[in-house]
Design a protein around this motif. Structure first.
Motif: not given
Lengths: 394, 164
Positions: A152-155, A216-218, A230-231
């Motif tokens: 997985t790639v998140a951006w 994800a945590f951002w 947010a999580l």
């Protein structure tokens, strides 16, 4: 404004020279990621002159074999502050590398990916992961490899913001997009949105859930204008559903913090987070934990002294480690503290390393049950520092 | 010595041409900046090319520069020296190129941030309104319009507002 006469200019020049004015220098682009393979070999990725390069060390970072270029053709690479090239090892000689290639347009970039199937001897030609190819924001990539090999790639992505602008509409913040590869990085599935309205320039933290899926945590921009965190599990949010708020400092600011969080998940599914925020006007670092369903485990804990920033988290069984950096006016100190009981009680902070000049954000990595600080610094070079178990203070 | 002559040449040329130039902001410059402005009010803004929220603040400053030419504006980009061309272009497009403009010129941005304000977490844009006695109010994000007006009234008298 002040316009200098020639005489005043010379006078000022002499004054500043006499006072030992510092020589102008370029910003250091030190961002480096490192990971161990199953055999204990340390792999590292960083930027050198337009090339993402990978090298490996068999002596815990004391020396490295000659570096291999990942991208044959040079390109712009973001390797400073919140943006870093990343490396992940998937066994059987498979190595994955991801980075952001900035474009000349403001805030613009493409998320890039390359893989090696031969233990890092060669890399396939890089591909662009974002399927929107406008010259807009697709930056601050984060790479995750699940236990089953899915990538997985998140951006951070602004395709929705740009579309709203074209339609003459307001749009709050950017968005978190992601893409999955089920074929070892040969190709990526169509991009999906994890959440709309993310913060614009803070790194995204990804960690493996107990079933191997990415969480994800951002930093998010909530409807009330606060930039809390947010999580959410990747793929676990129905599109257009607002993510749950995980942190509650309520920093209300129309500015770019450039402070992204970190995340680690224990074998029991407990989410451990570390983040920077401003609460009651005082900036600082926080640690908090949540049950798998998102309910918090107690109140968050403030940690680190003044100027503490850029936290890293690592979990090894019941052992939880935190590292962060702070500039004290002369040097940058990386401090470490740890918990032996899953984050309830913590040791006193101790200094693990210092840097006399520029430095990367600190990262924590593990080999088997051993914890290490991975830190690239300008004056001292790259350092891998073993972190022995510290006694908890009751 | 060669560097010294080059710098001297550049400074003399700039002085002769009467042009504002984008200068590298190095360790020690914050202290020099304050010393040069002893007893005088000024505005200090930190911004970067990378920061979408900064454009609004640059526009706010440009409006201030136009309405109140006497106000001393110090505009510091936290980008790298390597970005100088882009920084200068954006300042010119915004109408701030003739003001006191700088770009971070150290390998370690935290050193410069510490010298500017050790309580600042690095978020941008960041603006300080310095009074005559160099007491300052800090703003992350846009400067609150009411506080800007109060600062102007306190330091420059009633005068015109922002809108001519």
């Amino acid at each position: 404004m002040i316009r200098l006469s020639a005489g005043a200019a010379l006078f000022l020049l002499l004054l500043t020279t006499a006072a030992g004015a510092a020589e102008p220098k370029l910003r250091a682009q030190l961002a480096t990621s490192a990971a161990f393979d199953d055999d204990g070999r340390l792999w590292r990725v960083r930027l050198t002159e337009g090339h993402v390069v990978v090298d490996a060390s068999d002596d815990q970072g004391a020396s490295f074999a000659p570096a291999v270029r990942v991208n044959a053709a040079p390109e712009a690479v973001a390797a400073e502050g919140e943006q870093r090239p990343e490396i992940a090892l998937a066994g059987q000689g498979r190595i994955y590398v991801a980075w952001t290639s900035p474009l000349p347009q403001p805030y613009a970039g493409h998320v890039r990916f390359a893989h090696s199937d031969d233990g890092g001897r060669t890399f396939a030609a890089p591909l662009t992961v974002n399927d929107n190819r406008e010259a807009i924001t697709h930056r601050f990539q984060s790479l995750h490899v699940a236990a089953d090999g899915r990538l997985t790639v998140a951006w951070i992505d602004k395709r929705d913001l740009e579309a709203a602008k074209r339609a003459g509409q307001d749009h709050r913040g950017a968005a978190i997009y992601y893409s999955v590869s089920a074929d070892g990085g040969a190709s990526f599935e169509p991009n999906r949105r994890l959440a709309a309205h993310s913060c614009e320039c803070c790194r995204i933290a990804l960690a493996s859930d107990t079933d191997g899926a990415a969480v994800a945590f951002w930093r998010h921009t909530f409807a009330d204008g606060t930039r809390d965190h947010a999580l959410a599990r990747i793929g676990g949010l129905a599109d257009d559903k607002a993510p749950a708020r995980a942190t509650h400092e309520g920093w209300r600011v129309n500015a770019c913090p450039h402070h992204g969080p970190d995340l680690a998940i224990g074998a029991d599914g407990t989410r451990h987070g570390a983040w920077f925020n401003q609460a009651d006007g005082v900036p600082g670092l926080f640690y908090g934990a949540w049950r798998p369903d998102g309910r918090p485990l107690g109140a968050p804990m403030r940690f680190g002294a003044a100027n503490a920033a850029h936290p890293a988290l690592l979990i090894l069984g019941r052992r939880v480690l935190l590292a962060w950096k702070a500039f004290d006016g002369e040097r940058t100190v990386v401090s470490v503290m740890e918990s032996a009981d899953g984050g309830r009680r913590w040791s006193a902070p101790r200094s693990a390393a210092t840097a006399a000049d520029a430095s990367d954000h600190p990262r924590l990595i593990a080999w088997r049950d051993r914890a290490y600080l991975s830190w690239a610094t300008l004056a001292e070079g790259y350092r891998l520092i073993p972190l022995a178990v510290a006694e908890a203070t009751p | 010595m060669k560097r010294f002559l080059l710098l001297a040449g550049a400074l003399l040329f700039a002085a002769w041409a009467g042009a504002a130039e984008l200068r590298p902001f190095v360790p020690g410059d914050m202290a020099r900046l304050l010393q040069e402005r002893q007893g005088r009010p000024f505005v200090l803004t930190l911004w970067s090319l990378d920061c979408p929220h900064c454009k609004g603040t640059l526009r706010q400053l440009a409006a201030l520069a136009k309405a109140r030419p006497a106000v001393d504006l110090v505009v510091v980009s936290t980008d790298s020296l390597g970005d100088s061309q882009h920084v200068a272009a954006l300042l010119a497009a915004t109408g701030l190129a003739q003001r006191d403009t700088w770009v971070f010129g150290d390998a370690a941005p935290e050193r410069l941030r510490f010298e500017i304000d050790r309580r600042w977490g690095g978020e941008m844009p960041r603006t300080y309104l310095f009074d005559r006695d160099h007491k300052s109010a800090a703003f992350s994000g846009a400067v609150a319009e009411a506080e800007l007006q109060q600062w102007l009234a306190r330091n420059f008298g009633a005068g015109r507002g922002l809108k001519p």
